[in-house]
Design a protein around this motif. Structure first.
Motif, PDB file in Angstrom:
ATOM      1  N   LEU A  14       0.865  -1.182   0.000  1.00 43.56           N
ATOM      2  CA  LEU A  14       0.000   0.000   0.000  1.00 43.56           C
ATOM      3  C   LEU A  14       0.898   1.227   0.000  1.00 43.56           C
ATOM      4  N   ALA A  15       0.493   2.263  -0.718  1.00 47.32           N
ATOM      5  CA  ALA A  15       1.278   3.491  -0.796  1.00 47.32           C
ATOM      6  C   ALA A  15       0.391   4.689  -0.491  1.00 47.32           C
ATOM      7  N   LYS A  16       1.009   5.843  -0.397  1.00 48.54           N
ATOM      8  CA  LYS A  16       0.281   7.058  -0.030  1.00 48.54           C
ATOM      9  C   LYS A  16      -0.883   7.315  -0.974  1.00 48.54           C
ATOM     10  N   ASN A  17      -1.889   7.987  -0.441  1.00 47.60           N
ATOM     11  CA  ASN A  17      -3.165   8.201  -1.130  1.00 47.60           C
ATOM     12  C   ASN A  17      -3.923   6.894  -1.352  1.00 47.60           C
ATOM     13  N   ALA A  46       0.565  -5.883   9.118  1.00 47.70           N
ATOM     14  CA  ALA A  46       0.583  -6.582   7.831  1.00 47.70           C
ATOM     15  C   ALA A  46       0.809  -5.641   6.651  1.00 47.70           C
ATOM     16  N   ILE A  47       0.722  -4.322   6.904  1.00 51.47           N
ATOM     17  CA  ILE A  47       1.148  -3.325   5.924  1.00 51.47           C
ATOM     18  C   ILE A  47       2.199  -2.450   6.599  1.00 51.47           C
ATOM     19  N   VAL A  72       3.298   7.581   3.595  1.00 53.50           N
ATOM     20  CA  VAL A  72       4.262   8.505   2.995  1.00 53.50           C
ATOM     21  C   VAL A  72       5.164   7.764   2.010  1.00 53.50           C
ATOM     22  N   THR A  73       4.760   6.580   1.611  1.00 55.04           N
ATOM     23  CA  THR A  73       5.554   5.748   0.700  1.00 55.04           C
ATOM     24  C   THR A  73       5.087   5.932  -0.734  1.00 55.04           C
ATOM     25  N   LYS A 114       9.508  -1.811  -5.895  1.00 60.03           N
ATOM     26  CA  LYS A 114      10.884  -2.233  -5.602  1.00 60.03           C
ATOM     27  C   LYS A 114      10.889  -3.335  -4.545  1.00 60.03           C
ATOM     28  N   ALA A 115      10.059  -3.171  -3.517  1.00 61.46           N
ATOM     29  CA  ALA A 115       9.973  -4.188  -2.471  1.00 61.46           C
ATOM     30  C   ALA A 115       9.381  -5.488  -3.017  1.00 61.46           C
TER      31      ALA A 115
END
Length: 522
Positions: free
Chosen positions: A213-216, A262-263, A269-270, A277-278
């Motif tokens: 999961l990433a920002k927004n 789990a996240i 902020v990622t 990449k991960a």
């Protein structure tokens, strides 16, 4: 994330032009190159062409490709291309100048499209749509998306409505931990927590992420249209955005995963590229990719996780019994003609014949030098592209100079999802092929749901949705990380309505009714 931004990101990362999975290039429809009225063809016509591009280097006005286009179509082709990420600003300046080129490119319908069409800047094309074979396969709902006051102003280019990012799961992790494929959020929660805590990569370290999961809230795990926007209806029977019970369940699910670890704790902020990449490092269990996409680096993933097996995570069955995927617009990028061509039918005909020539779909097994048209469109084998294991690969440093398809889109409508086969044929590694085969098989049998905001053009939605969507993302993020109580959901919805959400909902639903728009399951 807005539809425009979503599709733009996907296409910007795909291989450019006709080498993409949605490329065209078979035999022409209404008019093969050089055919038509003999008198008209004998007259050389100057055509100014202004559009965005993902090509790098940017196609220039004096190139071998431009000369080839001039020779084939007896035109003086004067193109001006700007990278898509800076194009909107340049286009606004050009339109404001009043000196509008003959052909204008746009990515998708937006507020400017609506405004300029209403101001009379573009030529209505309704009378031409049945004259060119490559126009005929375009679905009626796509033409409807391009209408302003009943008039079509653009020629769209194909992007499979089943395309775009889809949820991907590490099937080898499921198998190692003895877990079934999840079919609902409760099962998915157990899987994501196990992926994070039970060492699925077997290295003895606590270094895996259950769900990316990433920002927004990018990408939100909305594994069915019901759990996203513009599916549920309110008490008045109106379609609503992602403020309903399905969306509420997704936010609660993410909040639970956050508490369980789990996240990532810093997901808000990622950047989403860092999640890729991960994933490529073999550390993420559930993420997203599209068929034919290249943000998953299959070579890197295979090196880091030799036993990796990827599978599409099937859509969850909704409480109402429906199951399927959300439809994209069904097109990406389009060309419009300047209204000043109203009294120049010869030029209009020549432009549309050129577009028609470039728009026919070429099956995967015909994309080689044996197909003379495909070879010409792509700058000739050895110059514009090379063949590797039977797959055409663009020679990027040459393509912009030699390939006509670097200048004019070639994404023709693919019958029966044939474009999806191109993804499989274009696979460059066993892992990529394994994933593409599995996701294509899944997509071919998936039902698709057409969102109301895809079927109608709402000026309020186009102008206000970015701000409203950001508000929802911000407040949901606070709920996920515990900065705002989940019990505030109804209060958040009221705040959304007060910020203009109610007006957008009312207008979208009124347009659906007034236009008898065919939304829903297709």
């Amino acid at each position: 994330m807005t539809i425009k931004r979503s599709v733009s990101v996907l296409l910007s990362l795909a291989v450019a032009g006709s080498m993409t999975a949605c490329s065209g290039g078979a035999n022409s429809g209404a008019a093969d190159a050089g055919k038509g009225s003999a008198d008209a063809k004998n007259k050389k016509i100057t055509i100014t062409w202004f559009s965005g591009t993902w090509e790098n280097p940017v196609p220039g006005p004096d190139s071998e490709a431009v000369k080839a286009i001039n020779e084939k179509f007896n035109v003086d082709f004067k193109p001006q291309y700007v990278p898509w990420d800076t194009y909107d600003e340049k286009l606004s300046v050009t339109m404001a100048s009043g000196d509008i080129p003959d052909v204008i490119g746009m990515e998708l319908v937006d507020a400017n499209y609506m405004k300029w069409a209403k101001q009379g800047a573009f030529l209505p094309l309704n009378d031409y749509l049945d004259k060119y074979n490559s126009f005929k396969p375009v679905p009626s709902n796509v033409w409807d998306m391009l209408k302003v006051n009943g008039k079509v102003y653009a020629v769209p280019y194909f992007f499979n409505a089943k395309g775009g990012k889809k949820p991907v799961i590490r099937k080898d992790w499921l198998d190692k931990l003895g877990l079934p494929m999840p079919t609902n959020y409760e099962e998915l929660k157990k899987v994501a927590i196990a992926f994070a805590k039970q060492d699925p990569d077997g290295n003895g370290k606590d270094d895996t992420i259950g769900l990316g999961l990433a920002k927004n809230i990018y990408y939100s795990p909305t594994f069915s249209p019901y759990y996203g926007a513009w599916y549920e209806k309110d008490k008045n029977g109106q379609y609503i955005p992602d403020i309903g019970e399905g969306s509420k369940e997704v936010v609660k699910f993410l909040a639970d995963l956050y508490k369980e670890g789990a996240i990532k704790k810093d997901w808000a902020v990622t950047n989403y590229n860092d999640v890729f990449k991960a994933f490529n490092a073999g550390k993420v269990g559930i993420w997203y990719e599209e068929p034919g996409g290249n943000l998953i680096n299959y070579k890197t993933l295979a090196e880091n996780a030799p036993n990796a097996v990827l599978a599409p995570l099937p859509a969850f069955k909704a409480p109402d019994g429906t199951q399927g995927i959300r439809s994209l617009a069904g097109y990406y990028k389009m060309y419009l003609l300047s209204a000043k061509l109203k009294n120049d039918p010869e030029k209009v005909q020549r432009i549309l014949e050129i577009m028609d020539y470039f728009r026919e779909f070429t099956p995967a097994d015909q994309r080689n030098a044996k197909d003379e048209k495909y070879d010409w469109l792509n700058g000739k084998e050895g110059k514009g592209y090379k063949m590797e294991d039977g797959v055409p690969i663009p020679i990027k440093e040459n393509r912009s100079n030699v390939a006509p398809s670097a200048y004019i889109n070639t994404e023709g409508w693919a019958p029966n999802d044939q474009d999806l086969e191109v993804f499989i044929k274009g696979s460059k590694s066993p892992l990529e092929r394994q994933f593409n085969e599995s996701v294509v098989s899944y997509l071919k049998t998936s039902k698709i749901y057409l969102s109301p905001v895809m079927a109608v053009q709402s000026p309020l939605y186009n102008t206000k949705w970015t701000e409203l969507s950001q508000f929802l993302n911000d407040e949901k993020t606070k709920m996920i990380v515990g900065q705002r109580p989940f019990s505030d959901w109804d209060k958040m919805v009221d705040e959304f309505m007060a910020k203009g959400g109610k007006e957008v909902i009312d207008e979208v639903n009124k347009l659906i009714k007034d236009n008898n728009a065919k939304v829903g399951w297709q």
